[in-house]
Write an enzyme that holds these catalytic residues in place. Sequence first.
Site, PDB file in Angstrom:
ATOM      1  N   GLU A  60      40.974 -50.541 -33.526  1.00 23.58           N
ATOM      2  CA  GLU A  60      40.138 -51.466 -33.081  1.00 23.58           C
ATOM      3  C   GLU A  60      38.871 -51.093 -31.910  1.00 23.58           C
ATOM      4  O   GLU A  60      37.696 -51.567 -32.171  1.00 23.58           O
ATOM      5  CB  GLU A  60      40.962 -52.632 -32.295  1.00 23.58           C
ATOM      6  N   HIS A 129      50.300 -62.483 -30.309  1.00 25.41           N
ATOM      7  CA  HIS A 129      49.625 -63.067 -31.310  1.00 25.41           C
ATOM      8  C   HIS A 129      49.212 -64.374 -30.937  1.00 25.41           C
ATOM      9  O   HIS A 129      49.174 -65.078 -32.002  1.00 25.41           O
ATOM     10  CB  HIS A 129      50.341 -62.779 -32.624  1.00 25.41           C
TER      11      HIS A 129
HETATM   12  C1  LIG Z   1      46.394 -53.142 -32.542  1.00 28.41           C
HETATM   13  C2  LIG Z   1      46.859 -53.810 -33.440  1.00 28.41           C
HETATM   14  N1  LIG Z   1      46.204 -53.902 -34.604  1.00 28.41           N
HETATM   15  C3  LIG Z   1      46.430 -54.750 -35.645  1.00 28.41           C
HETATM   16  C4  LIG Z   1      47.746 -55.143 -35.989  1.00 28.41           C
HETATM   17  C5  LIG Z   1      48.323 -55.980 -36.850  1.00 28.41           C
HETATM   18  N2  LIG Z   1      49.024 -55.363 -37.619  1.00 28.41           N
HETATM   19  C6  LIG Z   1      50.500 -55.448 -37.691  1.00 28.41           C
HETATM   20  S1  LIG Z   1      51.599 -54.305 -38.373  1.00 28.41           S
HETATM   21  C7  LIG Z   1      50.214 -53.509 -39.038  1.00 28.41           C
HETATM   22  C8  LIG Z   1      50.509 -52.070 -39.774  1.00 28.41           C
HETATM   23  C9  LIG Z   1      51.299 -51.307 -39.046  1.00 28.41           C
HETATM   24  O1  LIG Z   1      51.315 -50.193 -40.094  1.00 28.41           O
HETATM   25  P1  LIG Z   1      52.410 -48.884 -39.503  1.00 28.41           P
HETATM   26  O2  LIG Z   1      51.867 -48.610 -38.281  1.00 28.41           O
HETATM   27  O3  LIG Z   1      52.143 -48.076 -40.704  1.00 28.41           O
HETATM   28  O4  LIG Z   1      53.712 -49.648 -39.449  1.00 28.41           O
HETATM   29  P2  LIG Z   1      54.575 -50.316 -40.573  1.00 28.41           P
HETATM   30  O5  LIG Z   1      54.271 -51.598 -40.780  1.00 28.41           O
HETATM   31  O6  LIG Z   1      54.081 -49.504 -42.025  1.00 28.41           O
HETATM   32  O7  LIG Z   1      55.988 -49.952 -40.373  1.00 28.41           O
HETATM   33  C10 LIG Z   1      48.977 -54.115 -38.532  1.00 28.41           C
HETATM   34  C11 LIG Z   1      47.552 -53.626 -38.862  1.00 28.41           C
HETATM   35  C12 LIG Z   1      48.681 -54.753 -34.592  1.00 28.41           C
HETATM   36  N3  LIG Z   1      49.759 -55.227 -34.582  1.00 28.41           N
HETATM   37  N4  LIG Z   1      47.979 -54.072 -33.649  1.00 28.41           N
END
Ligand SMILES: Cc1ncc(C[n+]2csc(CCOP(=O)(O)OP(=O)(O)O)c2C)c(N)n1
Lengths: 325, 325, 329, 329
Positions: A60, A129
């Site tokens: 971000e 959120h």
């Molecule tokens: C700073 C931030 N930006 C966006 C999000 C929205 N978001 C929630 S889970 C996710 C993906 C996370 O991917 P990863 O770290 O690979 O974990 P996974 O879900 O694959 O276990 C996103 C973009 C968030 N939680 N925090």
Amino acid sequence: MREITYTEAAREALAEQMAVDPSIFVVGEGIGERGGNFNTTLGLYEKYGPMRLRDTPIVERGFVGLCAGAAMTGSRPVVDFMFIDFILDSMGELLNQISKIQYMSSGRIKMPIVLRGCIGIGGAAATHHSGSYYPLFVHIPGFRVATPSNPYDAKGLLKTALTGDDPVLFLEHKLLLNRRGPVPEAEYALPFGQAAVIREGSDATVVALAVMAPKVLDVCDELAKDRLDIEVIDPRTLAPLDMATILESVGKTGRLLIADETFGPCGIGAEISAQVMEQGFDDLDAPIARLNGVHTPTPYSPSLESAIIPDNAAIEKAIRDLVAE
Amino acid sequence: MREITYTEAAREALAEQMAVDPSIFVVGEGIGERGGNFNTTLGLYEKYGPMRLRDTPIVERGFVGLCAGAAMTGSRPVVDFMFIDFILDSMGELLNQISKIQYMSSGRIKMPIVLRGCIGIGGAAATHHSGSYYPLFVHIPGFRVATPSNPYDAKGLLKTALTGDDPVLFLEHKLLLNRRGPVPEAEYALPFGQAAVIREGSDATVVALAVMAPKVLDVCDELAKDRLDIEVIDPRTLAPLDMATILESVGKTGRLLIADETFGPCGIGAEISAQVMEQGFDDLDAPIARLNGVHTPTPYSPSLESAIIPDNAAIEKAIRDLVAE
Amino acid sequence: MANDRTASGSEPLVALYRMMVLIRRTEEQLARAHQMGLVPGPCHTYVGEEAIATGVCANLRADDVVFSTHRGHGHALAKGVSPRAVAAELMGKATGCSQGRGGSMHLFAPEIGLMGTSGIVGPSILQGAGAGYSFKLLGSDQVSVAFFGDGAVSNGAFHEGLNMAAIWDLPVIFVCEDNMYATEVAFRDATRVQDVAQRVRASYDMAAVRVDGNDVLAVRQAAEEAVARARSGDGPSLIDCKTYRTRPHAEGMRDGGYRTAEEMAAWKQRDPIAAHAAWLIEAGHASAADLEAIEAEATTTVNDAIEFARSSPFPDPATAADFIFSAGA
Amino acid sequence: MANDRTASGSEPLVALYRMMVLIRRTEEQLARAHQMGLVPGPCHTYVGEEAIATGVCANLRADDVVFSTHRGHGHALAKGVSPRAVAAELMGKATGCSQGRGGSMHLFAPEIGLMGTSGIVGPSILQGAGAGYSFKLLGSDQVSVAFFGDGAVSNGAFHEGLNMAAIWDLPVIFVCEDNMYATEVAFRDATRVQDVAQRVRASYDMAAVRVDGNDVLAVRQAAEEAVARARSGDGPSLIDCKTYRTRPHAEGMRDGGYRTAEEMAAWKQRDPIAAHAAWLIEAGHASAADLEAIEAEATTTVNDAIEFARSSPFPDPATAADFIFSAGA
Ligand SMILES: Cc1ncc(C[n+]2csc(CCOP(=O)(O)OP(=O)(O)O)c2C)c(N)n1
Ligand SMILES: Cc1ncc(C[n+]2csc(CCOP(=O)(O)OP(=O)(O)O)c2C)c(N)n1
Ligand SMILES: [Mg+2]
Ligand SMILES: [Mg+2]
């Protein structure tokens, strides 16, 4: 007139502007092929491809800073945060760069950037959120802040955001996204700094923003049965804030309540109250009242969540108390 | 009583607490051997070494997040930002983590962390080194916010910050750092949420915080020659905010001005004004007034910088206008 | 080499010297002005590092853009901002390149591609990447340069910015000015691996080279390749320039403790201007007299700039809140 | 091997199976509860990734600490939080591990070292490093574990956090759960270099290994070494676990478009639980009947947990704003 949802209306504004302005691009997580977690960009990737619908890593701060540089050099970026809570990691780029560069450069550099995301409490989204944060951007100079409460305003204000040259926070309350409302097919835009009197009345004025607007309208419809005749104003943009419309209304009703889901301290209600104090003191027949969410992080459990947001009963009580003062 | 500077007083509080509490450590850029850009830690590195006086890379988000984890597991971190402007890159850690974890964990995890830095406009520091930001931390639940205006308060409030279990913003106005004042040698601490009536009077109340406190006192001394008898209150902490003392004073004087160097919109003055409106409306003989810095990024040039901060003439005019209302 | 000594062959090489001397003289005079109280705010000079801005910007067009840092006077001058506009800005005058709004850490001249210097560590990297995004989106062949210090390398902005530039193939040149210290925190204490170019290749698969930042020709050459790469659509590069500042972090700051007199002396021996002068003479591109003339010219220019700045008016206080928003909004 | 089949030799190996099954059953039941509307908020399951939390936490003491993510049910269970407390939390009940304040993304059980899961990507890394700082400062031999996904690797928090842990030799184990996607953004689109361990070695000079995240023994072994390293004061490690989630990013989300049916099917073949079961039987640590008994037991435990959660009361609305500040402040 046709009725479409809030999300559809905003998407229409984006789609129309992307069609006429090739310098617009959108960044965010899942705003490409997927069309956005909240369908903000649905169908646009197919038309415009990855340079203009840019799926990003989870950076971000990074992509906000990148968009600042892009805005400074001829592009018109739209940052789609999904949940606005994710904006916090980019506050340095926002408060120290984006809001200041037009000023610092004496107007020689423009900063046409739109920062959009979902605000508000609802659906047990829990504390990471459920944020709103708009008072922060009203406090800091250099931002426009729009909080449309219905599809018509959503489209009209996003149009203005996408054609102006200033940084705009465009904040969509998550409980409004699927609400339908009339939206003309013909081109239109809504100027910033122009409040809407969404209900006329003479007994008291309620300023209601974002999700509070429809809630307050519902309550006022009920109160009308008791011959309470309430004027309701939706400021639509918080920066600039249309104090003239509010002051005029208070001149008529003598009573003012500001209903805002987010926190009271140093919030929008405080600012409006202080300005009416300064400019409309003699019009007041009763102290200005504020109705806000409880000053706490947002709890998850529905039993707790519903306890911290101003519900219809709280709105009704606040209005009745105000009129009784 | 001996007189020491504001910086010396705050450093004494830190040194005394570091001597009795081995869980305190300080992080920041240049707070080790160098002793801090503003001499906040001078002489401590020699005593306590690098684990407790930790020079860091330029990673404000990183070390704030690190300190959150440390505070959650038995340490008591002090983050020394140097200029508070650098806090912005860590807003995610602050607003989404540090302010929420006590709540989220139902009080099972504590968050004893002190976040300190210099605020305010002065010395042509320009727009990246002149911010104050405290209204943001008053708006968001979960922070204590202290803005001491003199050496005595600086020491006493920092003591409380360093012995409590909550996140505290400890904000030192850069123009106050070298001011001297009486500080007792004996141990003391000042509770949060207790304003100081720093001048008694009956014609009007001025709430003056941080750098405005000494400025307003100077002006009131002048005004006394004209038989204007002004009460001045320094809230000392903005969260919690001691409204009782302010309301009591307004009950006596009937007039209120809030003087705050930083921005008006959604600021401290707005909040105080709104609260007095709600709780002290009938005491008011005139509308509450606010005096703030101009709502603009901070310009560099002295000719512009001095045009945006409330100077003594502006303070005097505001008070005279208030009394004349 | 003597047979390079044609007007067209030598002039660009001599121009590098001219620019470095101009930067040095300007900085020296600004430092003096600061001591005299004519510069009301902070002042971070570029003395000792002139070869980097000079070598990089020699490859840029006026419509290419530069994003810089708190230590940005050299970048501004090398990008074409006049010493008058820089000096006046530092004195807070209406004739300054930021019309007095910015000061030393906030220099703007977008007309010639100086998109701003920043008092905050990090943003130059992200904004530089963003300009690259713009150019690619808009189909322009402009390129973007982001300058930053070793202090930025541990900061998240560096990693987020370089990664984005790499995955999206943006026309950006990242220039790390590794002067071994961030204020008084040594780079060796800030990270265990100081070979930034190697890290960037390993982590971001980006073209990255390490050069002697005090060798203007080496910097120019690396930048030439990076600019060509960017301009032809082949993506970003990083240039990791090892250098040293020979004045304190900022004017008026104590400079002891964190670095030794020996270290400083050794680096002063490696002065980029003296080295280039020696090379120019040895290679026959200029005579000692030529170079003296250039220095004299620089002195005149800078004296004029300081005088111009001193005699310029302060900005009108009534304009203090102008330009926060775009016109008509 | 048959001669390992002593109680003491086999039991830890079987315990890994027991934990993985417990996580799997809990997740399946939570997903069902979500479909039934019993989980009011979002729900990200750990199905397919159970070997990682299990293999890592098998090496931890109760006073070691874990910081986790939005996908944290598995970490909570593996650290010792009961399925009852997890299920009740997801249903928003007063008996949940966060007393209903947190939900799926905010699980807290500090008494046993679960220091919180975070709905924001990044903070677990920094807080994990911070706990390590605490332990080192206070002279404790506790260690800290930060779990995070591939999505965090491009984020500044990753770089700032790992760098600090490396330069200050903190007792931290960083566990990257690389399931190839961050929501629907593929890791290969998020960065050009997906070998996280190699990057970490090159950039931070930190011990880092890449392991098959679906092989619980491989994870356990890597974690054993990392924990030993941390506990003995030899600094941090990274374990880069390649894995896959076999359910959608979150319950109720569409799961198409960004990954193929073939890919999903191939990974389902590599199920960590089935693989470990086969190994246990083959190596003679357990019989098929033993494992069936374990599954039955897990089913009973989880059914009880769901029932407990359903019948638990919602928190008292009057407590909604409690605990913002510490007591007495
Ligand atoms: C700073 C931030 N930006 C966006 C999000 C929205 N978001 C929630 S889970 C996710 C993906 C996370 O991917 P990863 O770290 O690979 O974990 P996974 O879900 O694959 O276990 C996103 C973009 C968030 N939680 N925090
Ligand atoms: C985010 C941020 N934190 C702290 C500072 C204070 N500060 C100003 S310059 C500086 C050191 C910068 O070092 P480096 O990047 O190596 O540049 P150099 O000064 O060596 O040219 C610091 C810490 C800042 N400007 N921005
Ligand atoms: Mg440096
Ligand atoms: Mg992932």
